[in-house]
Design an enzyme around this catalytic site. Structure first.
Site, PDB file in Angstrom:
ATOM      1  CB  SER A  65      -0.910   0.022   1.226  1.00 59.29           C
ATOM      2  OG  SER A  65      -1.501   1.307   1.321  1.00 59.29           O
ATOM      3  CG  HIS A 111      -3.987  -1.447  -1.785  1.00 57.26           C
ATOM      4  ND1 HIS A 111      -5.096  -2.116  -2.250  1.00 57.26           N
ATOM      5  CD2 HIS A 111      -4.409  -0.730  -0.707  1.00 57.26           C
ATOM      6  CE1 HIS A 111      -6.145  -1.831  -1.491  1.00 57.26           C
ATOM      7  NE2 HIS A 111      -5.762  -0.984  -0.553  1.00 57.26           N
ATOM      8  CG  ASP A 161      -5.137   2.332   0.900  1.00 58.44           C
ATOM      9  OD1 ASP A 161      -6.149   1.641   0.702  1.00 58.44           O
ATOM     10  OD2 ASP A 161      -4.070   1.879   1.363  1.00 58.44           O
ATOM     11  CG  MET A 174      -8.219   7.108   2.912  1.00 57.02           C
ATOM     12  SD  MET A 174      -7.347   7.046   4.483  1.00 57.02           S
ATOM     13  CE  MET A 174      -6.565   5.428   4.331  1.00 57.02           C
ATOM     14  CG  HIS A 204      -9.301   0.389  -0.714  1.00 57.57           C
ATOM     15  ND1 HIS A 204      -8.741   0.090   0.517  1.00 57.57           N
ATOM     16  CD2 HIS A 204     -10.646   0.417  -0.515  1.00 57.57           C
ATOM     17  CE1 HIS A 204      -9.698  -0.050   1.420  1.00 57.57           C
ATOM     18  NE2 HIS A 204     -10.863   0.157   0.826  1.00 57.57           N
ATOM     19  CG  MET A 240     -11.235   3.410   2.067  1.00 59.40           C
ATOM     20  SD  MET A 240      -9.700   3.305   3.000  1.00 59.40           S
ATOM     21  CE  MET A 240      -8.533   3.445   1.639  1.00 59.40           C
ATOM     22  CG  MET A 268     -11.799  -2.747   4.666  1.00 56.67           C
ATOM     23  SD  MET A 268     -10.228  -2.309   3.875  1.00 56.67           S
ATOM     24  CE  MET A 268      -9.320  -1.606   5.250  1.00 56.67           C
ATOM     25  CG  ASP A 320      -6.457  -2.881   2.777  1.00 56.94           C
ATOM     26  OD1 ASP A 320      -5.394  -2.701   3.397  1.00 56.94           O
ATOM     27  OD2 ASP A 320      -7.043  -1.999   2.115  1.00 56.94           O
TER      28      ASP A 320
END
Ligand code: DX5
Ligand code: ZN
Length: 214
Positions: A7, A32, A34, A36, A65, A67, A136, A174
């Site tokens: 990540s 990966h 992330d 957010m 990913h 979020m 998760m 994850d």
């Protein structure tokens, strides 16, 4: 399958190109990514401005990913920005199906994700409609949290559903993945392990990736 997706959240953003070059040389399968938004999760990471340098400097597929709330507004832009797969949270939307269609129409792989407090059974109706599900194993929002052990039985449950129905859907895990639980996660039926701090917090990230994979 036994894939490792470091990540980038735990990378050194002041020296991102160096960290991506390390990933390129390593046995990592994907990177990966992330994203957010500070609303779906109580943290803000980064967005589109980092997609371009990541695509430019990273030779591994970008596993995005999201979020975020309203993923339907942004999934196509992430596809256009070079995502190899795009995932969003089931609990963030009313109906995931039209959003999965938007991603698939771009020729990009689809992933549905749930936080640890969402019943794993809620993924079952979608197992044949996505390329991957992401369970998760910590609450989304921060790297460096402790693995939630109940994830193991959820992996076994989803794995048995996938086998029973003869599907090819991948299972990604994850949060809190490290050298102590990676082998057990693969044995339980995980295909892809995301690891942030276990990779970038290691003095030898290349070796850390090797250890997780083997
Ligand atoms: C958490 C992110 C994870 C995180 C994992 O919200 O989705 O991908 O970076 O970090 P570690 O491996 O440190 O738990
Ligand atoms: Zn993630």
């Amino acid at each position: 399958m036994k894939l490792i997706a470091p990540s980038v959240l735990s990378a050194d953003f002041a020296h991102l190109a160096d960290d991506l070059e390390m990933i390129n040389r390593s046995e990592a399968d994907w990177l990966h990514v992330d994203v957010m938004d500070g609303t779906f999760v109580p943290n803000i990471s980064f967005g589109f401005p980092l997609m371009e340098p990541m695509r430019k400097y990273c030779t591994k597929p970008l596993d995005v990913h999201l979020m975020i709330v309203h993923p339907e507004k942004y999934v196509e832009r992430f596809c256009d920005a070079g995502a190899w797969s795009v995932g969003f949270h089931l609990e963030a939307v009313d109906d995931p199906l039209p959003i999965l269609d938007l991603i698939r129409a771009k020729g990009v792989r689809t992933c549905l994700t749930i936080n640890p407090d969402i019943a794993v059974e809620r993924l079952v109706p979608y197992l044949d409609k996505v390329d991957m599900v992401l369970l998760m194993s910590v609450f989304a929002g921060f790297g460096g949290q402790k693995f939630i052990p109940e994830t193991m039985s959820k992996i076994r449950f989803i794995r048995s559903e996938i086998e029973r129905r003869g599907l090819q859907t991948l299972i990604e895990i994850d949060g809190g993945v490290n050298a102590d639980n990676a082998a057990e996660l693969f044995r339980a039926g995980a295909d892809v392990l995301v690891a942030g701090s276990a990779v970038f917090g290691s003095p030898d990230p290349i070796q850390a990736i090797h250890t997780l994979k083997n």
